[in-house]
Design a protein around this motif. Structure first.
Motif, PDB file in Angstrom:
ATOM      1  N   GLU F  47      72.213 -11.685 -19.616  1.00  0.00           N
ATOM      2  CA  GLU F  47      72.865 -11.674 -18.659  1.00  0.00           C
ATOM      3  C   GLU F  47      72.274 -12.228 -17.230  1.00  0.00           C
ATOM      4  OE1 GLU F  47      76.115 -10.618 -18.289  1.00  0.00           O
ATOM      5  OE2 GLU F  47      76.269 -10.298 -20.267  1.00  0.00           O
ATOM      6  N   LEU F  48      72.579 -12.904 -16.579  1.00  0.00           N
ATOM      7  CA  LEU F  48      71.593 -13.405 -15.491  1.00  0.00           C
ATOM      8  C   LEU F  48      72.182 -12.630 -14.100  1.00  0.00           C
ATOM      9  CD1 LEU F  48      72.525 -17.127 -16.228  1.00  0.00           C
ATOM     10  CD2 LEU F  48      70.431 -15.976 -16.591  1.00  0.00           C
ATOM     11  N   GLU F  49      71.099 -12.510 -13.278  1.00  0.00           N
ATOM     12  CA  GLU F  49      71.265 -11.818 -11.902  1.00  0.00           C
ATOM     13  C   GLU F  49      71.986 -12.582 -10.883  1.00  0.00           C
ATOM     14  OE1 GLU F  49      68.531 -11.151 -13.949  1.00  0.00           O
ATOM     15  OE2 GLU F  49      69.652  -9.466 -14.738  1.00  0.00           O
ATOM     16  N   SER F  50      71.451 -13.883 -11.103  1.00  0.00           N
ATOM     17  CA  SER F  50      71.727 -14.818  -9.968  1.00  0.00           C
ATOM     18  C   SER F  50      73.045 -15.487 -10.550  1.00  0.00           C
ATOM     19  CB  SER F  50      70.785 -15.662  -9.600  1.00  0.00           C
ATOM     20  OG  SER F  50      71.119 -16.890  -9.003  1.00  0.00           O
ATOM     21  N   LEU F  51      73.689 -15.991  -9.399  1.00  0.00           N
ATOM     22  CA  LEU F  51      74.805 -16.949  -9.907  1.00  0.00           C
ATOM     23  C   LEU F  51      74.339 -18.419  -9.744  1.00  0.00           C
ATOM     24  CD1 LEU F  51      77.965 -15.244  -8.252  1.00  0.00           C
ATOM     25  CD2 LEU F  51      77.096 -14.990 -10.687  1.00  0.00           C
ATOM     26  N   GLU F  52      73.258 -18.864  -9.345  1.00  0.00           N
ATOM     27  CA  GLU F  52      72.819 -19.842  -8.994  1.00  0.00           C
ATOM     28  C   GLU F  52      71.518 -20.315 -10.071  1.00  0.00           C
ATOM     29  OE1 GLU F  52      72.788 -20.738  -4.745  1.00  0.00           O
ATOM     30  OE2 GLU F  52      74.675 -19.655  -4.800  1.00  0.00           O
ATOM     31  N   THR F  53      71.743 -20.509 -11.193  1.00  0.00           N
ATOM     32  CA  THR F  53      70.521 -20.930 -12.007  1.00  0.00           C
ATOM     33  C   THR F  53      70.644 -22.206 -12.546  1.00  0.00           C
ATOM     34  OG1 THR F  53      71.586 -20.435 -13.910  1.00  0.00           O
ATOM     35  CG2 THR F  53      70.500 -18.476 -12.739  1.00  0.00           C
ATOM     36  N   THR F  54      69.329 -22.763 -12.873  1.00  0.00           N
ATOM     37  CA  THR F  54      69.280 -24.109 -13.413  1.00  0.00           C
ATOM     38  C   THR F  54      69.067 -23.972 -14.918  1.00  0.00           C
ATOM     39  OG1 THR F  54      66.963 -24.226 -12.951  1.00  0.00           O
ATOM     40  CG2 THR F  54      68.491 -24.706 -11.085  1.00  0.00           C
ATOM     41  N   TYR F  55      69.292 -25.229 -15.456  1.00  0.00           N
ATOM     42  CA  TYR F  55      68.893 -25.221 -16.968  1.00  0.00           C
ATOM     43  C   TYR F  55      67.434 -25.041 -17.270  1.00  0.00           C
ATOM     44  CZ  TYR F  55      68.223 -27.335 -21.473  1.00  0.00           C
ATOM     45  OH  TYR F  55      67.598 -27.593 -22.748  1.00  0.00           O
ATOM     46  N   GLU F  56      66.620 -25.572 -16.156  1.00  0.00           N
ATOM     47  CA  GLU F  56      65.209 -25.276 -16.492  1.00  0.00           C
ATOM     48  C   GLU F  56      64.671 -24.004 -16.453  1.00  0.00           C
ATOM     49  OE1 GLU F  56      66.441 -27.651 -14.502  1.00  0.00           O
ATOM     50  OE2 GLU F  56      65.931 -29.182 -16.044  1.00  0.00           O
ATOM     51  N   GLY F  57      65.427 -23.105 -15.467  1.00  0.00           N
ATOM     52  CA  GLY F  57      65.123 -21.953 -15.195  1.00  0.00           C
ATOM     53  C   GLY F  57      65.605 -20.993 -16.444  1.00  0.00           C
ATOM     54  N   ARG F  58      66.893 -21.317 -16.841  1.00  0.00           N
ATOM     55  CA  ARG F  58      67.414 -20.475 -18.032  1.00  0.00           C
ATOM     56  C   ARG F  58      66.641 -20.714 -19.001  1.00  0.00           C
ATOM     57  NH1 ARG F  58      72.046 -22.680 -15.638  1.00  0.00           N
ATOM     58  NH2 ARG F  58      72.118 -24.331 -17.255  1.00  0.00           N
ATOM     59  N   SER F  59      66.276 -21.925 -19.387  1.00  0.00           N
ATOM     60  CA  SER F  59      65.470 -22.449 -20.608  1.00  0.00           C
ATOM     61  C   SER F  59      64.002 -21.767 -20.478  1.00  0.00           C
ATOM     62  CB  SER F  59      65.321 -24.032 -20.508  1.00  0.00           C
ATOM     63  OG  SER F  59      64.678 -24.513 -21.699  1.00  0.00           O
ATOM     64  N   ALA F  60      63.560 -21.678 -19.532  1.00  0.00           N
ATOM     65  CA  ALA F  60      62.150 -20.958 -19.405  1.00  0.00           C
ATOM     66  C   ALA F  60      62.462 -19.468 -19.793  1.00  0.00           C
ATOM     67  CB  ALA F  60      61.767 -21.061 -17.813  1.00  0.00           C
ATOM     68  N   LYS F  61      63.564 -18.995 -19.208  1.00  0.00           N
ATOM     69  CA  LYS F  61      63.591 -17.313 -19.677  1.00  0.00           C
ATOM     70  C   LYS F  61      63.959 -17.317 -21.128  1.00  0.00           C
ATOM     71  CE  LYS F  61      66.168 -15.732 -15.770  1.00  0.00           C
ATOM     72  NZ  LYS F  61      66.540 -14.492 -15.397  1.00  0.00           N
ATOM     73  N   ALA F  62      64.168 -18.272 -21.814  1.00  0.00           N
ATOM     74  CA  ALA F  62      64.671 -18.313 -23.270  1.00  0.00           C
ATOM     75  C   ALA F  62      63.360 -17.464 -24.104  1.00  0.00           C
ATOM     76  CB  ALA F  62      65.176 -19.596 -23.835  1.00  0.00           C
ATOM     77  N   SER F  63      61.993 -18.124 -23.798  1.00  0.00           N
ATOM     78  CA  SER F  63      61.017 -18.006 -24.798  1.00  0.00           C
ATOM     79  C   SER F  63      60.776 -16.486 -24.527  1.00  0.00           C
ATOM     80  CB  SER F  63      59.817 -18.465 -23.814  1.00  0.00           C
ATOM     81  OG  SER F  63      60.169 -20.078 -23.659  1.00  0.00           O
ATOM     82  N   ASP F  64      60.601 -15.689 -23.316  1.00  0.00           N
ATOM     83  CA  ASP F  64      60.562 -14.235 -23.302  1.00  0.00           C
ATOM     84  C   ASP F  64      61.670 -13.442 -24.077  1.00  0.00           C
ATOM     85  OD1 ASP F  64      58.030 -14.735 -22.233  1.00  0.00           O
ATOM     86  OD2 ASP F  64      58.518 -13.593 -20.262  1.00  0.00           O
ATOM     87  N   PHE F  65      62.797 -14.012 -23.754  1.00  0.00           N
ATOM     88  CA  PHE F  65      63.818 -13.091 -24.182  1.00  0.00           C
ATOM     89  C   PHE F  65      63.957 -13.118 -25.689  1.00  0.00           C
ATOM     90  CE2 PHE F  65      68.471 -13.384 -25.535  1.00  0.00           C
ATOM     91  CZ  PHE F  65      68.804 -12.213 -25.079  1.00  0.00           C
ATOM     92  N   LEU F  66      63.900 -14.448 -26.465  1.00  0.00           N
ATOM     93  CA  LEU F  66      63.955 -14.472 -27.800  1.00  0.00           C
ATOM     94  C   LEU F  66      62.700 -13.869 -28.242  1.00  0.00           C
ATOM     95  CD1 LEU F  66      65.147 -18.212 -27.999  1.00  0.00           C
ATOM     96  CD2 LEU F  66      66.434 -16.113 -28.215  1.00  0.00           C
ATOM     97  N   HIS F  67      61.667 -13.945 -27.806  1.00  0.00           N
ATOM     98  CA  HIS F  67      60.350 -13.331 -28.290  1.00  0.00           C
ATOM     99  C   HIS F  67      60.511 -11.769 -28.297  1.00  0.00           C
ATOM    100  CE1 HIS F  67      55.962 -12.289 -28.528  1.00  0.00           C
ATOM    101  NE2 HIS F  67      56.391 -13.126 -29.652  1.00  0.00           N
ATOM    102  N   GLU F  68      60.876 -11.192 -27.065  1.00  0.00           N
ATOM    103  CA  GLU F  68      60.971  -9.804 -27.161  1.00  0.00           C
ATOM    104  C   GLU F  68      62.164  -9.374 -27.987  1.00  0.00           C
ATOM    105  OE1 GLU F  68      61.384  -8.207 -23.200  1.00  0.00           O
ATOM    106  OE2 GLU F  68      59.544  -9.195 -22.652  1.00  0.00           O
ATOM    107  N   ARG F  69      63.387  -9.958 -27.825  1.00  0.00           N
ATOM    108  CA  ARG F  69      64.517  -9.370 -28.315  1.00  0.00           C
ATOM    109  C   ARG F  69      64.502  -9.667 -30.084  1.00  0.00           C
ATOM    110  NH1 ARG F  69      68.200  -7.455 -30.620  1.00  0.00           N
ATOM    111  NH2 ARG F  69      70.301  -7.160 -30.207  1.00  0.00           N
ATOM    112  N   TYR F  70      64.158 -10.790 -30.287  1.00  0.00           N
ATOM    113  CA  TYR F  70      64.302 -11.332 -31.861  1.00  0.00           C
ATOM    114  C   TYR F  70      63.009 -11.566 -32.315  1.00  0.00           C
ATOM    115  CZ  TYR F  70      69.031 -11.501 -30.051  1.00  0.00           C
ATOM    116  OH  TYR F  70      70.218 -11.231 -29.845  1.00  0.00           O
ATOM    117  N   ASP F  71      61.925 -11.443 -31.858  1.00  0.00           N
ATOM    118  CA  ASP F  71      60.538 -11.649 -32.223  1.00  0.00           C
ATOM    119  C   ASP F  71      60.481 -13.275 -32.553  1.00  0.00           C
ATOM    120  OD1 ASP F  71      58.120 -10.914 -33.270  1.00  0.00           O
ATOM    121  OD2 ASP F  71      58.497 -10.283 -35.108  1.00  0.00           O
TER     122      ASP F  71
END
Lengths: 182, 259, 259, 182, 259, 182
Positions: F47-71
């Motif tokens: 879930e994103l807190e902002s309504l104005e995100t960019t591909y680069e921003g979301r892409s960057a978030k992926a690393s942490d999210f996938l690592h924490e949630r799915y190892d």
């Protein structure tokens, strides 16, 4: 072995089989993809060098074997019960193999599962796995032992009785001489 | 290469029916003496061995050993496309990758040709020792089928006991018990119904009944079937194809209590 | 104890087929006059009563009243193991817990023995009053089967109307209407097809058709069937077994609109 | 990224549900093809703006709502009976929804049916329709209410379920004399 | 109004079987020349056209054009309630909303009457041009059925090739290839088995095999069937009803690769 | 009745969806057993807190999210390809949700599988799973993207081929003259 081959009598081999149970699950591992009984699942099994072993001897070996091979440390007090189930004999074409079966109940499924090689399965799953006939006999020993207990103590829920039609039937291969063709 | 012609497709159709329930893929081993097959079922409880002698074909030609790996389900589907009295020819090249089947109607104005893709199958061949059995019972194949089919309603297992007097099939299950006894009788009106027993020693063995029921798919091949038994050795159930060959089934006995 | 021998297993096999769809467990009441059975279906809409007189057996022996509680599904499975022309013997001890069935082939070289476990069944026995019915129609049992089976495609219910002229089965459903009329005719070429009507008074009643279809499982028992009707009283459908007994079905009428 | 997201508490919503029955049929309509529970069937339902409504209030709203949305005029004397069935609560991830259920019996199925959007169905058909879980709970309320009535007054024909073929057939026992054997 | 009487219900029963797999609802168009029907299957791949000439009925009466919209599944259910040798009468009023069917047993003591509700069906009527086909093959209808049913095990599609020498049905699938060839032979012992080819030009076309299998539901209507083909034009499969009419199926060819 | 209800406008929400593919398998995880879309399977979604995100921003978030949630560690060079697939919009009753979809190809299925909560499935299995409609749209984006690639590069095995029997058959109507009757 300096042998003078004569009309071959099947040679004797012995093997220690450890049926490791945690709650209602059993530890099984997969045989190598080549060789005798390739790719079949089995209980942790240790080939014995001597034909004259004792329960105490085999039982002692279990600690090292299970620890090294399965990272299962039964020296610490995780073992809640263990019992000699006796032996079963299985005839291969050139081998007469004696399986000495011991049942080891542990308190937790501490082995890292590697679904491809090692896993904990229920009795039902076990019966559906492709396990060698010899080890089916070992399993029969366990069931027999648990059924006996069951009738007296009613304590063991895992001795289930879904009977497969082919249960207790010998492997047809054990009666004939395998002559691999190419 | 193999080329073998059968006057009636029915024989091969029935043979396939007799084998395909037990085994789904296997090698047909072709050589100058005929076509044979040996295979275990998946559970390693039963083994089927089949032989069709070259005499049964006309013409028959097979220069050298040729194993043909076949999916029996597919082959069976194709054989169902042959009418019983079609003339059937099977052909395979030495290094070919198909088994060709040709079905000709009697008046030969209809010709069907099917090419079945072959497979490489690693099969283990078991050497089956000659055994002198303690008991050999020859009986009506229809009766054998009746008996094992009937007793299946009682339980999964059946015990076969053979004495001089006769052969008894029995079992026990939740709803009760069942048994069928055939008296030994070499003299009887209908020769096909005779039950002939050659006995060295009485035997009593338990088997999984579903395999026996399975074997009786071969019933159309012969009016007679023989059961050969010795304690602790697989049961041999044989259907003879006159002089042309046989289908033999081996079934491992049940051990321990036959519950 | 009971011991009763029947020259043809077929009779009992067919009887069971005629009963087992309606009832799964019930008591066979055996005494010196024969073997009888009475049971309601689970929904309490139909009742079946069966009698096999001791004359039908040879020999027949039953010293005292003996109720045999039987699972009809299991019994039926076992009876399927008898060939139609096997000689059938049923046996039960006074305090035994099994019903024994023996099937002998005509040439008696094949003997099958089955023991079926008995059950304790608490059954309610209904006293069925003698009724003088307003209409009794005797007709071909095959035709009766045809008619109720055919009309089943139209609706779940059927109305039976009986007048001097004939008997009419009719119903109505989503796709339309259907009716079948049999004219009263005591004189006809094929005697089995005659429709004979004895009438005190015209009747018209509605029934659930699936029960009627169910009753026609008894068709192989007799070429003729009789329908006895009075308004607001259960329909009696009877199949007579020559002099040996009968199977009678009683079916409660539908009330209110028979839609 | 501006926001500091906090753990959200589900917000409360309330909704009036009208179970409209005519003979043994019920009025249902289809939700829009998009949005929450898209395409599912539901009883006529009205989102409420206030969290504190009364039965009288909701009941009053019914007239307008049913008239406008379904062209069903319950102000004229077509309503033969109506009853407050109470409420059920259903939790969505961010919403805690309260359904207030009212049962309205009308004398005729006066709604123009539009099979794709609005229709009258029997209880059996209803149970086979894809209806939201929340409304299943409403349905359960209705059944409960009707079963109670049934046992006392036997007045309501729609409460019965599983209609067997043998409906309307007398019990065969009522024609004969029971003579219990033992 | 329509009133038409058929000496044997079997004809209409079989016709319905031949049509109902393709079409579930359609209009029967009745006028003074007879009863006809034309309908496409749901996928618009096949079209069936049927004609029963008024000569086939006795009596036949239909004053003016009367389209009868019928659910064929329902009609088929009702026709199953007619025995094959019942006398069948169909009736409809000019503005009625039911089709009445009356079945009388030969001895006329059993009379069944069914009213099937009619429907309004908007149907499109296609004008089928007279075509001179490049190849017209007349063959045994049983053989045709055998061939398409057999080849269905190989693949969903079939290619039909027609030359002077014969007609060949062939296809290819995962398990291998299949083909069946019928040699042209106008002289043959069993006339029904002759394969007669009238050829302007060789043709080769591919079709969806399941439709051909579907068409063979008409096999009981005639011992012979004719296949008429021109490249890129629908195949015509015709079963003639002696002089009483016909059932014709048109099947669109597959285009592009017929894999 | 206090409130003056106005017509509510659905509120906007945005969410990043990561379609993680390894060979021909896709990573999916199960939603909680309660809440919106409870128990359905989904692609890893944030879930994103902002309504104005960019591909680069979301892409960057992926690393942490996938690592924490799915190892799943995509920072090390296990990612062989990744691509912005654009977005899809799904309307719930009160929510207008935008899913931003990114496709991430990894070299191995390094997540510890927990069949109940997380697993790798093939496209076929995926289509049989109960996934929310919104994510079906995301899946459609992926298929579209891969089909485009397929026609040019033939590199993607997952574009499926369920063939209808009647494919490639002409419409029979095209051969005849339509004469509408009435």
């Amino acid at each position: 072995y300096p042998a003078k081959p004569e009309k071959k009598k099947p040679r004797d081999e012995e093997c220690a089989v450890y049926i490791v149970q945690s709650n209602s699950k059993f530890l099984i591992s997969k045989r190598p993809d080549t060789g005798l009984l390739a790719g079949l699942w089995e209980f942790p099994s240790l080939e014995l060098e001597s034909l004259e072993t004792t329960y105490e001897g085999r039982s002692a070996k279990a600690s090292d074997f299970l620890h090294e091979r399965y990272d299962l440390d039964i020296t610490k007090n995780k073992v809640t019960k263990r019992q000699d189930l006796g032996n079963v004999v299985h005839l291969f074409s050139h081998i007469r193999k004696v399986y000495h079966v011991e049942w080891v109940q542990v308190s937790e499924e501490s082995v890292v599962e590697d679904e491809d090689q090692v896993k904990w399965v229920t009795m039902d799953e076990l019966k559906k796995s492709p396990i060698p006939t010899g080890l089916k006999k070992a399993l029969a020993l366990l069931e027999k032992s648990q059924n006996q207990k069951k009738s007296t103590t009613k304590s063991n829920p895992s001795a289930n009785k879904k009977q497969k039609v082919i249960k207790n039937t010998a492997d047809i291969k054990s009666f004939f001489v395998s002559t691999n063709k190419s | 290469m193999l080329e073998a012609r059968l006057q009636q497709a029915k024989l091969l159709k029935t043979l396939l029916e007799a084998v395909k329930e037990l085994v789904t893929e296997c090698n047909f081993d072709c050589n100058d003496s005929g076509i044979s097959l040996q295979a275990m079922d998946n559970s390693h409880v039963a083994l089927v061995a089949m032989l069709l002698r070259s005499d049964g074909f006309d013409p028959y030609r097979c220069d050298r050993n040729l194993p043909l790996g076949v999916n029996l389900t597919s082959l069976n589907k194709i054989l169902k496309c042959a009418r019983n009295d079609d003339i059937l020819t099977v052909k395979a090249d030495d290094n070919g990758d198909v088994l060709s089947l040709v079905f000709e109607s009697k008046d030969s104005d209809k010709i069907s040709e099917y090419d079945l893709k072959l497979m490489d199958i690693d099969s283990e061949h078991l050497g089956i020792p000659d055994t002198t059995y303690d008991a050999v019972v020859t009986l009506s194949s229809d009766r054998f089928k009746e008996i094992v089919t009937d007793l299946q309603v009682i339980s999964d297992a059946v015990t076969i006991e053979c004495t001089k007097e006769g052969i008894k099939f029995g079992n026990e299950g939740e709803m009760g018990k069942g048994s069928v006894t055939l008296k030994a009788n070499s003299m009887i009106d209908n020769e096909d119904d005779a039950t002939v027993i050659e006995l060295q020693q009485s035997v009593s063995m338990a088997f999984s009944i579903k395999y026996l029921v399975n074997f009786t798919k071969a019933t159309p091949l012969s009016t007679r079937v023989s059961l050969s038994m010795s304690n602790d050795v697989p049961l041999l159930v044989e259907y003879k194809l006159d002089n042309l060959g046989y289908v033999r089934y081996y079934l491992a006995p049940k051990i321990g209590d036959e519950n």
